[in-house]
Design a protein around this motif. Structure first.
Motif, PDB file in Angstrom:
ATOM      1  N   TYR A  91      -8.488 -26.296   6.188  1.00  0.00           N
ATOM      2  CA  TYR A  91      -7.454 -25.579   6.938  1.00  0.00           C
ATOM      3  C   TYR A  91      -7.105 -24.319   6.150  1.00  0.00           C
ATOM      4  O   TYR A  91      -6.889 -24.381   4.943  1.00  0.00           O
ATOM      5  CB  TYR A  91      -6.179 -26.419   7.062  1.00  0.00           C
ATOM      6  CG  TYR A  91      -6.269 -27.550   8.041  1.00  0.00           C
ATOM      7  CD1 TYR A  91      -5.850 -27.377   9.355  1.00  0.00           C
ATOM      8  CD2 TYR A  91      -6.757 -28.791   7.655  1.00  0.00           C
ATOM      9  CE1 TYR A  91      -5.916 -28.427  10.264  1.00  0.00           C
ATOM     10  CE2 TYR A  91      -6.829 -29.836   8.562  1.00  0.00           C
ATOM     11  CZ  TYR A  91      -6.401 -29.650   9.854  1.00  0.00           C
ATOM     12  OH  TYR A  91      -6.476 -30.675  10.755  1.00  0.00           O
ATOM     13  N   ARG A  92      -7.038 -23.188   6.843  1.00  0.00           N
ATOM     14  CA  ARG A  92      -6.477 -21.989   6.231  1.00  0.00           C
ATOM     15  C   ARG A  92      -4.964 -22.142   6.263  1.00  0.00           C
ATOM     16  O   ARG A  92      -4.411 -22.733   7.190  1.00  0.00           O
ATOM     17  CB  ARG A  92      -6.887 -20.746   6.993  1.00  0.00           C
ATOM     18  CG  ARG A  92      -8.315 -20.354   6.745  1.00  0.00           C
ATOM     19  CD  ARG A  92      -8.696 -19.178   7.571  1.00  0.00           C
ATOM     20  NE  ARG A  92      -8.807 -17.994   6.726  1.00  0.00           N
ATOM     21  CZ  ARG A  92      -9.502 -16.929   7.068  1.00  0.00           C
ATOM     22  NH1 ARG A  92     -10.140 -16.892   8.217  1.00  0.00           N
ATOM     23  NH2 ARG A  92      -9.558 -15.899   6.269  1.00  0.00           N
ATOM     24  N   TYR A  93      -4.315 -21.631   5.269  1.00  0.00           N
ATOM     25  CA  TYR A  93      -2.864 -21.722   5.175  1.00  0.00           C
ATOM     26  C   TYR A  93      -2.227 -21.191   6.455  1.00  0.00           C
ATOM     27  O   TYR A  93      -2.577 -20.127   6.932  1.00  0.00           O
ATOM     28  CB  TYR A  93      -2.386 -20.929   3.949  1.00  0.00           C
ATOM     29  CG  TYR A  93      -0.928 -21.105   3.646  1.00  0.00           C
ATOM     30  CD1 TYR A  93      -0.478 -22.259   3.021  1.00  0.00           C
ATOM     31  CD2 TYR A  93      -0.009 -20.134   3.979  1.00  0.00           C
ATOM     32  CE1 TYR A  93       0.862 -22.439   2.736  1.00  0.00           C
ATOM     33  CE2 TYR A  93       1.329 -20.291   3.705  1.00  0.00           C
ATOM     34  CZ  TYR A  93       1.761 -21.456   3.079  1.00  0.00           C
ATOM     35  OH  TYR A  93       3.077 -21.636   2.809  1.00  0.00           O
TER      36      TYR A  93
ATOM     37  N   GLU B  45      -2.597 -22.178   9.538  1.00  0.00           N
ATOM     38  CA  GLU B  45      -3.401 -22.254  10.757  1.00  0.00           C
ATOM     39  C   GLU B  45      -3.525 -23.710  11.163  1.00  0.00           C
ATOM     40  O   GLU B  45      -3.637 -24.596  10.319  1.00  0.00           O
ATOM     41  CB  GLU B  45      -4.784 -21.631  10.552  1.00  0.00           C
ATOM     42  CG  GLU B  45      -4.738 -20.126  10.483  1.00  0.00           C
ATOM     43  CD  GLU B  45      -6.117 -19.495  10.534  1.00  0.00           C
ATOM     44  OE1 GLU B  45      -7.089 -20.187  10.870  1.00  0.00           O
ATOM     45  OE2 GLU B  45      -6.190 -18.303  10.235  1.00  0.00           O
TER      46      GLU B  45
ATOM     47  N   GLU C 155     -15.927 -22.958  -3.009  1.00  0.00           N
ATOM     48  CA  GLU C 155     -14.963 -21.884  -2.777  1.00  0.00           C
ATOM     49  C   GLU C 155     -15.675 -20.581  -2.400  1.00  0.00           C
ATOM     50  O   GLU C 155     -15.297 -19.896  -1.444  1.00  0.00           O
ATOM     51  CB  GLU C 155     -14.138 -21.700  -4.050  1.00  0.00           C
ATOM     52  CG  GLU C 155     -12.927 -20.841  -3.904  1.00  0.00           C
ATOM     53  CD  GLU C 155     -12.125 -20.843  -5.200  1.00  0.00           C
ATOM     54  OE1 GLU C 155     -12.300 -19.896  -5.985  1.00  0.00           O
ATOM     55  OE2 GLU C 155     -11.346 -21.784  -5.400  1.00  0.00           O
TER      56      GLU C 155
ATOM     57  N   LYS D  63     -15.576 -18.662   1.276  1.00  0.00           N
ATOM     58  CA  LYS D  63     -15.178 -17.248   1.357  1.00  0.00           C
ATOM     59  C   LYS D  63     -16.213 -16.429   2.119  1.00  0.00           C
ATOM     60  O   LYS D  63     -15.865 -15.595   2.956  1.00  0.00           O
ATOM     61  CB  LYS D  63     -15.005 -16.666  -0.051  1.00  0.00           C
ATOM     62  CG  LYS D  63     -13.694 -16.979  -0.707  1.00  0.00           C
ATOM     63  CD  LYS D  63     -13.605 -16.400  -2.100  1.00  0.00           C
ATOM     64  CE  LYS D  63     -13.547 -14.893  -2.104  1.00  0.00           C
ATOM     65  NZ  LYS D  63     -13.274 -14.315  -3.417  1.00  0.00           N
TER      66      LYS D  63
ATOM     67  N   LEU E 117     -16.160 -17.303   5.926  1.00  0.00           N
ATOM     68  CA  LEU E 117     -14.957 -16.849   6.614  1.00  0.00           C
ATOM     69  C   LEU E 117     -14.719 -15.352   6.431  1.00  0.00           C
ATOM     70  O   LEU E 117     -13.708 -14.826   6.896  1.00  0.00           O
ATOM     71  CB  LEU E 117     -13.734 -17.635   6.111  1.00  0.00           C
ATOM     72  CG  LEU E 117     -13.792 -19.135   6.333  1.00  0.00           C
ATOM     73  CD1 LEU E 117     -12.565 -19.809   5.739  1.00  0.00           C
ATOM     74  CD2 LEU E 117     -13.916 -19.461   7.808  1.00  0.00           C
TER      75      LEU E 117
ATOM     76  N   VAL F  44     -13.884 -13.613   3.760  1.00  0.00           N
ATOM     77  CA  VAL F  44     -12.672 -13.361   2.978  1.00  0.00           C
ATOM     78  C   VAL F  44     -13.073 -12.534   1.752  1.00  0.00           C
ATOM     79  O   VAL F  44     -14.001 -12.902   1.038  1.00  0.00           O
ATOM     80  CB  VAL F  44     -12.009 -14.690   2.544  1.00  0.00           C
ATOM     81  CG1 VAL F  44     -10.847 -14.452   1.613  1.00  0.00           C
ATOM     82  CG2 VAL F  44     -11.583 -15.496   3.753  1.00  0.00           C
TER      83      VAL F  44
ATOM     84  N   VAL G 197      -8.927 -16.564  -3.489  1.00  0.00           N
ATOM     85  CA  VAL G 197      -8.508 -17.767  -2.771  1.00  0.00           C
ATOM     86  C   VAL G 197      -8.310 -18.908  -3.760  1.00  0.00           C
ATOM     87  O   VAL G 197      -8.813 -18.860  -4.884  1.00  0.00           O
ATOM     88  CB  VAL G 197      -9.537 -18.209  -1.689  1.00  0.00           C
ATOM     89  CG1 VAL G 197      -9.697 -17.149  -0.626  1.00  0.00           C
ATOM     90  CG2 VAL G 197     -10.852 -18.582  -2.294  1.00  0.00           C
TER      91      VAL G 197
ATOM     92  N   LEU H  69      -7.006 -23.937   2.219  1.00  0.00           N
ATOM     93  CA  LEU H  69      -7.457 -22.670   1.663  1.00  0.00           C
ATOM     94  C   LEU H  69      -6.275 -21.714   1.634  1.00  0.00           C
ATOM     95  O   LEU H  69      -5.718 -21.373   2.668  1.00  0.00           O
ATOM     96  CB  LEU H  69      -8.582 -22.080   2.515  1.00  0.00           C
ATOM     97  CG  LEU H  69      -9.133 -20.748   2.047  1.00  0.00           C
ATOM     98  CD1 LEU H  69      -9.973 -20.940   0.784  1.00  0.00           C
ATOM     99  CD2 LEU H  69      -9.952 -20.106   3.132  1.00  0.00           C
ATOM    100  N   GLU H  70      -5.900 -21.317   0.432  1.00  0.00           N
ATOM    101  CA  GLU H  70      -4.789 -20.390   0.252  1.00  0.00           C
ATOM    102  C   GLU H  70      -5.359 -19.052  -0.188  1.00  0.00           C
ATOM    103  O   GLU H  70      -6.224 -18.995  -1.055  1.00  0.00           O
ATOM    104  CB  GLU H  70      -3.825 -20.958  -0.794  1.00  0.00           C
ATOM    105  CG  GLU H  70      -2.589 -20.138  -0.976  1.00  0.00           C
ATOM    106  CD  GLU H  70      -1.659 -20.716  -2.030  1.00  0.00           C
ATOM    107  OE1 GLU H  70      -0.450 -20.505  -1.907  1.00  0.00           O
ATOM    108  OE2 GLU H  70      -2.146 -21.356  -2.987  1.00  0.00           O
ATOM    109  N   GLU H  71      -4.870 -17.969   0.405  1.00  0.00           N
ATOM    110  CA  GLU H  71      -5.390 -16.640   0.118  1.00  0.00           C
ATOM    111  C   GLU H  71      -4.314 -15.752  -0.488  1.00  0.00           C
ATOM    112  O   GLU H  71      -3.147 -15.870  -0.136  1.00  0.00           O
ATOM    113  CB  GLU H  71      -5.904 -15.985   1.401  1.00  0.00           C
ATOM    114  CG  GLU H  71      -6.956 -16.809   2.106  1.00  0.00           C
ATOM    115  CD  GLU H  71      -7.310 -16.248   3.473  1.00  0.00           C
ATOM    116  OE1 GLU H  71      -7.431 -15.022   3.600  1.00  0.00           O
ATOM    117  OE2 GLU H  71      -7.460 -17.054   4.400  1.00  0.00           O
TER     118      GLU H  71
END
Length: 128
Positions: free
Chosen positions: A46-48, A50, A69, A73, A76, A78, A82, A116-118
């Protein structure tokens, strides 16, 4: 000296020091195939902030946290920092800090939920 196709295959695997046949181990109810390069594992990411998860099925238990990781990235698209968090049974989360540890060593199981935190802006100290 000419080898049969099977002989060539065995020769190739012996040079790689791997078995051409997957190793088997017995569980209580069934036989499962374990390959030397790790068991396939499905990750639910899960993306933060979402609601819809992304499912990745091509990772192995022997892959490193850093590799996972990096691959997530890429997939997605990114381009900033992350962090991956492991979500436990009681909604507790723990940061996967050691990028060199394998998924197995990090306690990541099949169908494990990861968050997943960005970083908001490259170089910024705030995360979301």
């Amino acid at each position: 000296m000419s080898f049969s196709p099977w002989g060539k295959l065995l020769n190739m695997y012996s040079k790689m020091k791997k078995s051409p046949v997957p190793k088997l181990y017995s569980t209580e109810n069934a036989q499962e195939v374990l390959k030397e390069d790790g068991q396939r594992i499905r990750l639910i990411v899960y993306r933060y902030n979402e609601k819809n998860p992304m499912v990745f099925s091509h990772f192995r238990t022997t892959d490193s946290v850093g590799f996972v990781e990096m691959e997530i990235k890429k997939m997605l698209d990114v381009h900033h920092d992350v962090r991956l968090w492991k979500k436990g049974l009681n909604d507790e989360t723990s940061l996967l800090q050691r990028s060199d540890s394998t998924l197995k060593d990090a306690g990541i199981l099949h169908e494990q939920v990861l968050l997943l935190e960005e970083k908001t802006i490259h170089g910024s100290k705030s995360w979301h």
